[in-house]
Write a protein that holds these residues in place. Structure first.
Motif, PDB file in Angstrom:
ATOM      1  N   ARG A   1     -15.734  -4.252  -1.812  1.00 13.34           N
ATOM      2  CA  ARG A   1     -15.172  -4.143  -0.460  1.00 13.34           C
ATOM      3  C   ARG A   1     -16.304  -4.187   0.550  1.00 13.34           C
ATOM      4  NH1 ARG A   1     -10.837   0.353   1.684  1.00 13.34           N
ATOM      5  NH2 ARG A   1     -11.194   0.162   3.916  1.00 13.34           N
TER       6      ARG A   1
ATOM      7  N   SER B   1      -6.179  -0.275  10.502  1.00  9.25           N
ATOM      8  CA  SER B   1      -4.720  -0.286  10.511  1.00  9.25           C
ATOM      9  C   SER B   1      -4.174  -0.542  11.912  1.00  9.25           C
ATOM     10  CB  SER B   1      -4.184   1.031   9.966  1.00  9.25           C
ATOM     11  OG  SER B   1      -2.857   0.860   9.516  1.00  9.25           O
TER      12      SER B   1
ATOM     13  N   GLY C   1       0.750  -2.088   4.276  1.00  5.27           N
ATOM     14  CA  GLY C   1       1.479  -0.827   4.141  1.00  5.27           C
ATOM     15  C   GLY C   1       2.429  -0.684   5.305  1.00  5.27           C
ATOM     16  N   ARG C   2       1.852  -0.456   6.477  1.00 13.09           N
ATOM     17  CA  ARG C   2       2.637  -0.275   7.694  1.00 13.09           C
ATOM     18  C   ARG C   2       3.610  -1.428   7.922  1.00 13.09           C
ATOM     19  NH1 ARG C   2       1.046   2.555  11.977  1.00 13.09           N
ATOM     20  NH2 ARG C   2      -1.096   2.546  11.235  1.00 13.09           N
TER      21      ARG C   2
ATOM     22  N   GLU D   1      -2.840  -6.120   1.167  1.00 17.46           N
ATOM     23  CA  GLU D   1      -2.339  -4.763   0.907  1.00 17.46           C
ATOM     24  C   GLU D   1      -1.595  -4.219   2.126  1.00 17.46           C
ATOM     25  OE1 GLU D   1      -6.108  -2.913   0.303  1.00 17.46           O
ATOM     26  OE2 GLU D   1      -6.406  -3.764  -1.689  1.00 17.46           O
TER      27      GLU D   1
ATOM     28  N   TYR E   1       3.532   6.077   7.358  1.00 17.39           N
ATOM     29  CA  TYR E   1       2.671   7.214   7.725  1.00 17.39           C
ATOM     30  C   TYR E   1       3.458   8.274   8.496  1.00 17.39           C
ATOM     31  CZ  TYR E   1      -0.523   3.582   6.363  1.00 17.39           C
ATOM     32  OH  TYR E   1      -1.134   2.587   5.662  1.00 17.39           O
TER      33      TYR E   1
ATOM     34  N   ASP F   1      -0.839  -1.558  -4.045  1.00 15.15           N
ATOM     35  CA  ASP F   1      -2.157  -0.965  -3.818  1.00 15.15           C
ATOM     36  C   ASP F   1      -2.001   0.531  -4.057  1.00 15.15           C
ATOM     37  OD1 ASP F   1      -4.041   0.651  -2.502  1.00 15.15           O
ATOM     38  OD2 ASP F   1      -4.082  -0.550  -0.681  1.00 15.15           O
TER      39      ASP F   1
ATOM     40  N   ALA G   1      -7.164   0.546  -5.342  1.00 10.53           N
ATOM     41  CA  ALA G   1      -7.947   0.120  -4.174  1.00 10.53           C
ATOM     42  C   ALA G   1      -8.524   1.288  -3.379  1.00 10.53           C
ATOM     43  CB  ALA G   1      -7.100  -0.784  -3.291  1.00 10.53           C
TER      44      ALA G   1
ATOM     45  N   HIS H   1     -10.854  -4.532   4.839  1.00 12.29           N
ATOM     46  CA  HIS H   1      -9.721  -3.992   5.601  1.00 12.29           C
ATOM     47  C   HIS H   1     -10.121  -3.996   7.072  1.00 12.29           C
ATOM     48  CE1 HIS H   1      -6.352  -1.636   6.935  1.00 12.29           C
ATOM     49  NE2 HIS H   1      -5.918  -1.411   5.713  1.00 12.29           N
TER      50      HIS H   1
ATOM     51  N   LYS I   1       0.535   4.331   0.075  1.00  9.14           N
ATOM     52  CA  LYS I   1       0.333   5.513   0.907  1.00  9.14           C
ATOM     53  C   LYS I   1       1.160   5.490   2.187  1.00  9.14           C
ATOM     54  CE  LYS I   1      -3.884   4.800   3.774  1.00  9.14           C
ATOM     55  NZ  LYS I   1      -4.307   3.419   3.522  1.00  9.14           N
TER      56      LYS I   1
ATOM     57  N   GLY J   1      -5.027  -4.564   4.356  1.00 12.30           N
ATOM     58  CA  GLY J   1      -3.822  -4.305   5.164  1.00 12.30           C
ATOM     59  C   GLY J   1      -4.155  -4.479   6.634  1.00 12.30           C
ATOM     60  N   GLY J   2      -3.453  -3.719   7.476  1.00 10.68           N
ATOM     61  CA  GLY J   2      -3.742  -3.752   8.901  1.00 10.68           C
ATOM     62  C   GLY J   2      -2.746  -4.539   9.731  1.00 10.68           C
TER      63      GLY J   2
ATOM     64  N   ALA K   1       0.858  -1.195   0.000  1.00 14.01           N
ATOM     65  CA  ALA K   1       0.000   0.000   0.000  1.00 14.01           C
ATOM     66  C   ALA K   1       0.889   1.238   0.000  1.00 14.01           C
ATOM     67  CB  ALA K   1      -0.930   0.000   1.215  1.00 14.01           C
TER      68      ALA K   1
HETATM   69  C1  LIG Z   1      -4.217   2.325   4.065  1.00 14.43           C
HETATM   70  C2  LIG Z   1      -4.692   1.130   3.325  1.00 14.43           C
HETATM   71  C3  LIG Z   1      -3.939  -0.054   3.344  1.00 14.43           C
HETATM   72  C4  LIG Z   1      -2.695  -0.214   4.179  1.00 14.43           C
HETATM   73  O1  LIG Z   1      -3.018  -0.379   5.510  1.00 14.43           O
HETATM   74  P1  LIG Z   1      -1.899  -0.776   6.594  1.00 14.43           P
HETATM   75  O2  LIG Z   1      -2.642  -0.777   7.873  1.00 14.43           O
HETATM   76  O3  LIG Z   1      -0.835   0.239   6.520  1.00 14.43           O
HETATM   77  O4  LIG Z   1      -1.404  -2.134   6.240  1.00 14.43           O
HETATM   78  C5  LIG Z   1      -4.384  -1.126   2.613  1.00 14.43           C
HETATM   79  N1  LIG Z   1      -5.510  -1.040   1.868  1.00 14.43           N
HETATM   80  C6  LIG Z   1      -6.261   0.076   1.814  1.00 14.43           C
HETATM   81  C7  LIG Z   1      -7.470   0.092   0.976  1.00 14.43           C
HETATM   82  C8  LIG Z   1      -5.883   1.177   2.560  1.00 14.43           C
HETATM   83  O5  LIG Z   1      -6.643   2.287   2.529  1.00 14.43           O
END
Ligand SMILES: *Cc1c(COP(=O)(O)O)cnc(C)c1O
Length: 375
Positions: free
Chosen positions: A138, A184, A260-261, A258, A355, A72, A95, A181, A53, A220-221, A51
């Motif tokens: 979703r 996070s 990210g963190r 997905e 982040y 993502d 996404a 999701h 972002k 993610g999460g 992800a």
């Molecule tokens: C922010 C986001 C992620 C990433 O989430 P993390 O908690 O950082 O893994 C994945 N998918 C979507 C749609 C998001 O908005």
């Protein structure tokens, strides 16, 4: 002054400061790669789509491309950043469930043909601007206890998933899958288990209705450790998630996530220096060269907390860390236990890769920490 034996990580920080000065955000390529490997080792059936972002730095994306991750992306800007880093367009998932019509059309011209939605209106928009596109619904799932709650803003009621996938089919789109999701920094395994069970019912039902479901996107999460004595949550959660996936989904279903963190967070260390000090109301205040308007913006937007460390030993005292801008919101941490610091001393925090610089501003004309890539 008493000499203090530095740990390996403290020596590394000291060397980086000597080479680059401060404020810097040091991102380790090998740590990024190690997280991708760790994700795959524990969740062997799940393909990671990073992800963007969490940290869109081009060098971070290049490591992810080299590791074979997908991406993502949530905007045309992120699509362009991913493609510029060398990502193949068929490894991107758009996404963001709510997209401007013009971005949907532009995504197609960039070769992206997989996107998520969570409303009937979005389906109409996709059908008009990306005819024949593969779409993933979703669903709203429990986000209990997650540090960043997403189920308020995103996701349809699971009971509406099948009708919307059928509608997608009628609109000439390809109903390709289900996503969710869990929120996070999710440390509650039940969020994943319940979401997987909800998704399994929809996948089964969709297949009975002959819809061409091929993908489950578990979002993610995945949590990281922010403090040294945090439990290793991922270690406890990943194997049960993997077992649930094997139990609920036959091998023909492609499973993606997905993170990210989890991929970006542990790879970066933010290294700052004290630029000023004061005693206010009997408390020690230290002003640092980056703060919550810069690389520590995650404290505001991501509800993040970090473990601040120094390169000195000695008796600790109650201390406040503040950022360099002229706003009183720019206070980094109150009630830290730190040894006495002087102007020029280093303060650093690990696990700052997600982040952080992604949402940093140059408010007050103060640039956020410079990103340094390390081995
Ligand atoms: C922010 C986001 C992620 C990433 O989430 P993390 O908690 O950082 O893994 C994945 N998918 C979507 C749609 C998001 O908005």
């Amino acid at each position: 002054m008493a000499t203090h034996r530095l740990t390996t990580s403290q020596r590394r920080v000291q060397n980086l400061v000597r080479r680059h000065g401060t404020p810097i955000m040091a991102i380790s390529r090998s740590a990024l790669k190690a997280q991708v490997d760790r994700f795959r080792r524990h969740l062997p059936r799940v393909a990671p789509y990073y992800a963007i972002k969490a940290n869109p730095h081009p060098e971070v994306l290049k490591v992810m491309v080299a590791a074979g991750a997908g991406f993502d992306v949530a905007s045309i800007g992120e699509i362009q950043t991913a493609l510029a880093a060398g990502a193949p367009p068929d490894r991107l998932i758009f996404a963001n469930t709510i997209k401007p019509a013009s971005s949907i059309a532009a995504a197609v011209t960039h070769g992206v043909d997989l996107m998520t939605f969570d409303s009937e209106q979005e389906l109409d928009k996709i059908a008009e601007n990306a005819p024949g596109c593969r779409v993933i619904v979703r669903i709203k799932v429990p986000n209990i206890g997650s540090i960043v709650e997403l189920s308020l803003k995103f996701g349809i009621d699971p009971a509406d998933a099948i009708p919307l996938l059928i509608k997608a089919h009628h609109l000439g789109l390809k109903p390709a899958g289900v996503s969710f999701h869990v929120g996070s920094q999710c440390t509650r395994i039940e969020n994943f288990v319940e979401a997987l069970e909800m998704a399994a019912i929809i996948v089964r039902d969709a297949r009975l209705k002959q819809l061409p479901i091929e993908i489950l996107d578990i979002g993610g999460g995945f949590p990281i450790q922010h403090f040294d004595d945090d439990p290793d949550w991922f270690e406890h959660m990943a194997d049960p998630i993997s077992r649930e996936i094997d139990r609920l989904f036959d091998p023909s279903l492609q499973i993606i996530a997905e993170p990210g963190r989890f991929l970006a967070g542990p790879a970066a260390t933010l290294i700052l220096r004290v630029i000023g000090r004061a005693i206010r109301e009997n408390k020690h205040w230290y002003y640092l060269d980056d703060g919550v308007y810069g690389s520590l913006s995650g404290q505001i937007f991501d509800h993040a907390k970090y473990e601040f460390k120094v390169l000195k030993g000695g008796r600790t005292q109650l201390s406040t860390l503040a950022g360099p801008t002229c706003d009183s919101l720019d206070i980094i941490a109150r009630g830290e236990q730190l040894p006495p610091l002087e102007v020029g001393d280093v303060v650093y925090a690990e696990n700052c890769g997600a982040y952080s610089s992604a949402s940093a501003t140059a408010f007050n004309g103060i640039q956020p920490a410079q990103v340094i890539m390390t081995a």
